[in-house]
Design an enzyme around this catalytic site. Structure first.
Site, PDB file in Angstrom:
ATOM      1  N   VAL A 195       0.734  -1.379  -0.014  1.00  0.00           N
ATOM      2  CA  VAL A 195       0.009  -0.123   0.159  1.00  0.00           C
ATOM      3  C   VAL A 195       0.849   0.941   0.061  1.00  0.00           C
ATOM      4  CG1 VAL A 195      -1.872   1.210   1.103  1.00  0.00           C
ATOM      5  CG2 VAL A 195      -1.763  -1.529   1.200  1.00  0.00           C
ATOM      6  N   GLU A 196       0.893   2.102  -1.143  1.00  0.00           N
ATOM      7  CA  GLU A 196       1.876   3.169  -1.285  1.00  0.00           C
ATOM      8  C   GLU A 196       1.116   4.532  -1.739  1.00  0.00           C
ATOM      9  OE1 GLU A 196       5.869   2.478  -3.084  1.00  0.00           O
ATOM     10  OE2 GLU A 196       5.287   0.343  -2.620  1.00  0.00           O
ATOM     11  N   PRO A 197      -0.191   4.758  -1.501  1.00  0.00           N
ATOM     12  CA  PRO A 197      -0.854   5.842  -2.022  1.00  0.00           C
ATOM     13  C   PRO A 197      -0.306   7.005  -1.448  1.00  0.00           C
ATOM     14  CG  PRO A 197      -2.160   4.971  -0.306  1.00  0.00           C
ATOM     15  CD  PRO A 197      -0.977   4.104  -0.192  1.00  0.00           C
TER      16      PRO A 197
END
Length: 228
Positions: A103-105
């Site tokens: 998860v890298e938003p």
């Protein structure tokens, strides 16, 4: 890949030779470490499949390297669809390391999707579907800044899941840390270009117990000295 060039991995030569420059660690001596485990990107969103995933998975297994698969999470498509897409294309066998949700938003992307509460809602959906399908609880991959800014808003996730963190300094985060990505520009003999270097949070015996636990969990057993 670099442009139209493709560089094969020489799996028989793998050796960690450089721990990178994008870090604030104090390291002395020359790096020369064996590769104990690899995580291979399998899928992204609901349309991207790593064309090298299966071949790399087979090569790692052939050489006795612990291997796991990860999915790069997209904020543009449904979490359930992404989970099914990952399960369709990834290999998660009883002897493999737990699947990982990457998860890298950006902050802007989180705001556009409705805020951190909406993001965590989707994370829960993906994790639950994959755990129910595989019998293995996934690991959550996030950055140190994500932990500092958002994780306290989801105490259930913080408590339930082990975390693989990208952190280039030496600060230990307040999470169930299982893997630490200490650099993104390391060098591994046998691989062309820069490589993410990661370490397990524990000593060799604890790493061995972790690997055994994955197998035993699927056999409804548990080794007595599993490292939590």
């Amino acid at each position: 890949e670099k442009g139209r060039q493709r560089f094969n991995i020489n799996w028989s030569q793998l050796r960690i030779k450089y721990l990178g420059s994008k870090n604030q660690k104090h390291v002395t001596g020359a790096a020369n470490y064996p590769v104990s485990f690899v995580y291979i990107k399998a899928t992204e969103g609901i349309s991207i499949v790593n064309r090298y995933y299966t071949a790399d998975y087979q090569q790692a297994k052939k050489r006795g390297i612990h291997v796991g698969a990860y999915h790069f999470f997209s904020v543009r498509t449904g979490a359930a669809q992404q989970a099914q897409f990952f399960l369709k294309h990834a290999k998660v066998k009883h002897s493999d390391f737990p699947p990982v949700l990457d998860v890298e938003p950006t902050t802007a992307q989180i705001e556009q999707m409705g805020g951190a509460e909406e993001l965590f809602k989707r994370i829960r959906v993906w994790m639950n579907i994959v755990e129910n399908a595989t019998g293995i609880r996934p690991i959550l991959y996030v950055s140190q800044s994500f932990v500092n800014k958002y994780m306290n808003d989801a105490p259930d996730i913080k408590q339930k899941y082990q975390v693989w963190i990208a952190r280039y300094g030496e600060y230990k985060p307040d999470v169930k840390l299982v893997f630490w990505q200490l650099t993104s520009d390391g060098h591994v003999q046998g691989i062309h270009g820069e490589v993410d270097i990661n370490v397990f949070n524990g000593y060799q015996g604890q790493f061995d117990d972790f690997a055994k636990y994955i197998v035993c969990t699927n056999m409804h057993q548990q080794p007595s000295n599993f490292f939590h």
